[in-house]
Design a protein around this motif. Structure first.
Motif, PDB file in Angstrom:
ATOM      1  N   ASN A  12      15.004  28.811  34.150  1.00  0.00           N
ATOM      2  CA  ASN A  12      14.149  29.809  34.800  1.00  0.00           C
ATOM      3  C   ASN A  12      14.957  30.991  35.310  1.00  0.00           C
ATOM      4  OD1 ASN A  12      11.619  28.595  34.489  1.00  0.00           O
ATOM      5  ND2 ASN A  12      11.771  27.441  36.392  1.00  0.00           N
ATOM      6  N   LYS A  13      16.084  30.693  35.946  1.00  0.00           N
ATOM      7  CA  LYS A  13      16.902  31.760  36.544  1.00  0.00           C
ATOM      8  C   LYS A  13      17.551  32.641  35.482  1.00  0.00           C
ATOM      9  CE  LYS A  13      17.841  29.363  40.885  1.00  0.00           C
ATOM     10  NZ  LYS A  13      18.866  28.692  41.742  1.00  0.00           N
ATOM     11  N   ILE A  14      17.974  32.042  34.363  1.00  0.00           N
ATOM     12  CA  ILE A  14      18.529  32.844  33.273  1.00  0.00           C
ATOM     13  C   ILE A  14      17.447  33.769  32.720  1.00  0.00           C
ATOM     14  CG2 ILE A  14      19.463  32.795  30.934  1.00  0.00           C
ATOM     15  CD1 ILE A  14      20.882  30.174  31.666  1.00  0.00           C
ATOM     16  N   ALA A  15      16.255  33.231  32.521  1.00  0.00           N
ATOM     17  CA  ALA A  15      15.144  34.020  31.990  1.00  0.00           C
ATOM     18  C   ALA A  15      14.784  35.179  32.919  1.00  0.00           C
ATOM     19  CB  ALA A  15      13.924  33.136  31.770  1.00  0.00           C
ATOM     20  N   GLN A  16      14.991  34.975  34.215  1.00  0.00           N
ATOM     21  CA  GLN A  16      14.652  35.996  35.209  1.00  0.00           C
ATOM     22  C   GLN A  16      15.831  36.905  35.552  1.00  0.00           C
ATOM     23  OE1 GLN A  16      13.114  33.444  38.332  1.00  0.00           O
ATOM     24  NE2 GLN A  16      11.566  32.614  36.935  1.00  0.00           N
ATOM     25  N   GLY A  17      16.956  36.714  34.842  1.00  0.00           N
ATOM     26  CA  GLY A  17      18.118  37.576  35.040  1.00  0.00           C
ATOM     27  C   GLY A  17      18.944  37.256  36.256  1.00  0.00           C
ATOM     28  N   GLU A  18      18.694  36.100  36.884  1.00  0.00           N
ATOM     29  CA  GLU A  18      19.417  35.729  38.104  1.00  0.00           C
ATOM     30  C   GLU A  18      20.684  34.936  37.800  1.00  0.00           C
ATOM     31  OE1 GLU A  18      16.743  33.674  40.661  1.00  0.00           O
ATOM     32  OE2 GLU A  18      15.235  35.268  40.611  1.00  0.00           O
ATOM     33  N   GLU A  19      20.743  34.292  36.626  1.00  0.00           N
ATOM     34  CA  GLU A  19      21.932  33.570  36.210  1.00  0.00           C
ATOM     35  C   GLU A  19      22.212  33.890  34.745  1.00  0.00           C
ATOM     36  OE1 GLU A  19      22.023  29.444  37.271  1.00  0.00           O
ATOM     37  OE2 GLU A  19      21.910  29.859  39.419  1.00  0.00           O
ATOM     38  N   THR A  20      23.340  33.394  34.221  1.00  0.00           N
ATOM     39  CA  THR A  20      23.773  33.770  32.881  1.00  0.00           C
ATOM     40  C   THR A  20      24.095  32.532  32.041  1.00  0.00           C
ATOM     41  OG1 THR A  20      26.145  33.824  33.396  1.00  0.00           O
ATOM     42  CG2 THR A  20      24.853  35.820  33.895  1.00  0.00           C
ATOM     43  N   ALA A  21      24.472  32.772  30.804  1.00  0.00           N
ATOM     44  CA  ALA A  21      24.882  31.682  29.905  1.00  0.00           C
ATOM     45  C   ALA A  21      26.060  30.909  30.491  1.00  0.00           C
ATOM     46  CB  ALA A  21      25.232  32.247  28.536  1.00  0.00           C
ATOM     47  N   GLU A  22      26.927  31.588  31.222  1.00  0.00           N
ATOM     48  CA  GLU A  22      28.072  30.912  31.841  1.00  0.00           C
ATOM     49  C   GLU A  22      27.613  29.857  32.840  1.00  0.00           C
ATOM     50  OE1 GLU A  22      30.599  33.922  33.488  1.00  0.00           O
ATOM     51  OE2 GLU A  22      31.718  34.177  31.607  1.00  0.00           O
ATOM     52  N   ASP A  23      26.505  30.137  33.537  1.00  0.00           N
ATOM     53  CA  ASP A  23      25.977  29.167  34.504  1.00  0.00           C
ATOM     54  C   ASP A  23      25.489  27.910  33.790  1.00  0.00           C
ATOM     55  OD1 ASP A  23      26.144  30.588  37.149  1.00  0.00           O
ATOM     56  OD2 ASP A  23      24.983  32.056  36.036  1.00  0.00           O
ATOM     57  N   TRP A  24      24.917  28.086  32.602  1.00  0.00           N
ATOM     58  CA  TRP A  24      24.505  26.908  31.837  1.00  0.00           C
ATOM     59  C   TRP A  24      25.720  26.077  31.435  1.00  0.00           C
ATOM     60  CZ3 TRP A  24      20.087  24.388  31.082  1.00  0.00           C
ATOM     61  CH2 TRP A  24      20.109  23.334  30.161  1.00  0.00           C
ATOM     62  N   ASN A  25      26.765  26.739  30.977  1.00  0.00           N
ATOM     63  CA  ASN A  25      27.979  26.017  30.576  1.00  0.00           C
ATOM     64  C   ASN A  25      28.601  25.270  31.753  1.00  0.00           C
ATOM     65  OD1 ASN A  25      27.985  26.636  27.814  1.00  0.00           O
ATOM     66  ND2 ASN A  25      28.949  28.632  28.173  1.00  0.00           N
ATOM     67  N   LYS A  26      28.587  25.887  32.928  1.00  0.00           N
ATOM     68  CA  LYS A  26      29.108  25.209  34.125  1.00  0.00           C
ATOM     69  C   LYS A  26      28.267  23.975  34.437  1.00  0.00           C
ATOM     70  CE  LYS A  26      30.911  29.432  36.274  1.00  0.00           C
ATOM     71  NZ  LYS A  26      30.679  30.436  37.345  1.00  0.00           N
ATOM     72  N   TYR A  27      26.972  24.092  34.275  1.00  0.00           N
ATOM     73  CA  TYR A  27      26.085  22.956  34.536  1.00  0.00           C
ATOM     74  C   TYR A  27      26.366  21.804  33.582  1.00  0.00           C
ATOM     75  CZ  TYR A  27      21.882  20.092  34.528  1.00  0.00           C
ATOM     76  OH  TYR A  27      21.011  19.022  34.551  1.00  0.00           O
ATOM     77  N   MET A  28      26.578  22.106  32.307  1.00  0.00           N
ATOM     78  CA  MET A  28      26.853  21.048  31.338  1.00  0.00           C
ATOM     79  C   MET A  28      28.191  20.369  31.631  1.00  0.00           C
ATOM     80  SD  MET A  28      24.173  20.820  29.559  1.00  0.00           S
ATOM     81  CE  MET A  28      24.720  19.634  28.309  1.00  0.00           C
ATOM     82  N   THR A  29      29.148  21.116  32.141  1.00  0.00           N
ATOM     83  CA  THR A  29      30.428  20.517  32.557  1.00  0.00           C
ATOM     84  C   THR A  29      30.204  19.582  33.736  1.00  0.00           C
ATOM     85  OG1 THR A  29      31.654  22.469  31.817  1.00  0.00           O
ATOM     86  CG2 THR A  29      32.747  21.023  33.406  1.00  0.00           C
ATOM     87  N   LYS A  30      29.344  20.007  34.650  1.00  0.00           N
ATOM     88  CA  LYS A  30      29.010  19.184  35.817  1.00  0.00           C
ATOM     89  C   LYS A  30      28.345  17.877  35.396  1.00  0.00           C
ATOM     90  CE  LYS A  30      25.838  19.135  39.756  1.00  0.00           C
ATOM     91  NZ  LYS A  30      24.826  19.901  40.508  1.00  0.00           N
ATOM     92  N   ILE A  31      27.441  17.954  34.423  1.00  0.00           N
ATOM     93  CA  ILE A  31      26.739  16.761  33.917  1.00  0.00           C
ATOM     94  C   ILE A  31      27.746  15.691  33.494  1.00  0.00           C
ATOM     95  CG2 ILE A  31      25.401  15.886  31.949  1.00  0.00           C
ATOM     96  CD1 ILE A  31      23.482  17.185  33.641  1.00  0.00           C
TER      97      ILE A  31
END
Length: 479
Positions: free
Chosen positions: A283-302
């Motif tokens: 949702n946040k990426i779609a709304q311009g509040e976060e980026t592709a890098e935030d997704w990559n950080k999340y997958m590392t966290k997983i």
């Protein structure tokens, strides 16, 4: 003599024909495939469908949904999750806006409020508005005949105020200092969640454990259902779920989905949890509040938070998101399809919510009768392709034996999300422009691929410039 001979011949021929027909009939019966219990293999490539029976059709019945089950196969659906199908309490029933129906003076106005599915008055019966138990069983049988499992939405945290336990077993409930049964409390704030149409259950009472487990077991024993989606599972003791699953699986193996991300739930009780955090990042990426890098950080966290065989459900909408947070279009806009494709290609199991397949762009009423559109538009064919890929390509396995997930470096790391899934020589590469502007970039990957959605050939070369329009994505498969 000739007549007698002819008669014997005719009888013999008839008997022979009869035997042949019986053999043919036996052969036909043997060809019918019986759906076995849900297994870990089934989880690897399944798509799950959340069925909102009340709103699925103008009739709002089991039968109206059942007739559409065969076409869900086209979407790759292997698990049907039924939102609560049980009778709904009348006492303290809520109306749109948060007030109680009983406070509305106009009788006709009161009649339109049907209450929350999650305020249950009887765990072992069905909502008469939906149909009969025979209708329910026909739904389950039809799903099984079409190779799909059925799981029930289970609300173990609270009941409606009409449940017979309120009078017969008040000790099952949380009570205040005055001995009054209360609605559920947020443990972090000590304040009410606002679910005032429900009464909070107290799991300090072990007799409640037995009663609740017995009611869950009823549906497996008597209606052959295949598991449960457990509402606010993290608010109920993990030990309760563990003992419940152990007892229910004395009947047959079941599939358990937790509306939670608590990792201890996965150890013994649940097969899959909600990917809430991943959804919010989408949702946040779609709304311009976060980026592709935030997704990559999340997958590392997983990788660090969960065990390798833990499984999460990926989604761009569900009943809560649609009714309370907004439609897919409201939250994701032009990014909607790229996010849908992402939910099918990352590890886990993708969810389709009633109406999503029909491009639904309105918030379904929660306490009143509403209905989804039933015209196949843009999303249906996309889901057909994504479902087929999820079902058939091992590179998208997402269960206990999930395919590998590897992020791919790009020259535009904030705007472009790229990763590779691989298993047994099969590869799927997802590349998407996660921004509202066109982008030129290169990706650190090599190989000959086919663009799955367009069937065009694509050559990936490290350092070679590519260009994607705003929110454009590609799913590449090796041949």
């Amino acid at each position: 003599m000739n007549k007698i001979a002819l008669t014997f011949a005719a009888v013999a021929l008839m008997a022979s024909c009869k035997e042949n027909k019986q053999e043919e009939k036996t052969e036909e019966v043997q060809e019918v495939e019986v759906l076995g219990p849900m297994s870990e293999d089934n989880m690897e490539n399944a798509v799950i469908y959340e069925a909102n029976i009340r709103q699925y059709s103008p009739e709002g019945t089991f039968n109206a949904f059942t007739k559409d089950i065969p076409q869900l196969k086209d979407l790759g659906v292997k698990v049907i999750w039924l939102m609560p199908v049980y009778p709904i309490s009348v006492k303290n029933r809520k109306a749109t806006g948060g007030g109680f129906v009983s406070d509305i003076k106009d009788e006709k106005e009161r009649e339109k409020y049907l209450g929350s599915y999650y305020a249950i008055s009887d765990y072992t019966d069905v909502n008469p508005n939906f149909g009969t138990k025979e209708d329910f069983q026909n739904l389950v049988d039809t799903a099984h005949e079409n190779g799909m499992f059925v799981i029930l939405d289970w609300v173990a945290n609270h009941t409606g105020w009409d449940h017979n336990w309120i009078k017969e077993h008040p000790e099952y409930y949380t009570q205040n200092e005055k001995g009054e049964i209360i609605d559920p409390i947020d443990p972090t704030t000590g304040k009410s969640w606002g679910w005032t149409d429900t009464a909070d259950l107290n799991y300090d009472n072990k007799e409640l454990w037995e009663a609740m487990t017995a009611d869950m077991k009823y549906w497996v024993e008597n209606h052959n259902i295949d598991g449960f989606r457990s509402d606010v599972a993290g608010e109920v003791p993990t030990e309760f779920w563990e003992q419940a699953v152990t007892k229910i699986e004395e009947v047959k193996p079941i599939f358990m989905l937790a509306e939670s991300e608590k990792k201890d739930l996965f150890h013994k009780a649940f097969d899959m949890g909600y990917n809430w955090e991943g959804h919010h990042i989408m949702n946040k990426i779609a709304q311009g509040e976060e980026t592709a890098e935030d997704w990559n950080k999340y997958m590392t966290k997983i990788d660090s938070v969960y065990q390798e065989d833990d499984m999460l459900m990926n989604f761009i909408t569900n009943h809560d998101e649609n009714s309370w947070s907004g439609t897919v279009q409201e939250r994701m806009g032009d990014a909607s399809e790229a996010m849908l494709a992402l939910s099918f290609t990352v590890p886990g199991m993708p969810l389709i919510y009633s109406g999503q397949e029909y491009d639904m762009d309105h918030r379904l009423l929660f306490f009143e009768k509403d209905s989804i559109p039933k015209t196949k538009g843009k999303v249906w064919p996309v889901l057909v392709k994504l479902g087929k890929l999820k079902n058939e390509n091992p590179a998208l396995n997402g269960g206990k034996e999930a395919a590998a997930y590897k992020p791919l470096e790009t020259s535009a790391s904030k705007k472009v999300l790229a990763f590779e899934r691989e298993k047994a020589g099969n590869k799927v590469v997802y590349i998407a422009n996660m921004s509202k502007e066109p982008v030129k970039f290169s990706v650190n990957a090599e190989g000959s691929f086919e663009d799955y959605m367009s069937a065009e050939k694509v050559e990936l070369q490290a350092g070679k410039e590519m260009e994607l329009n705003a929110w454009e994505y590609k799913i590449l498969i090796n041949r």
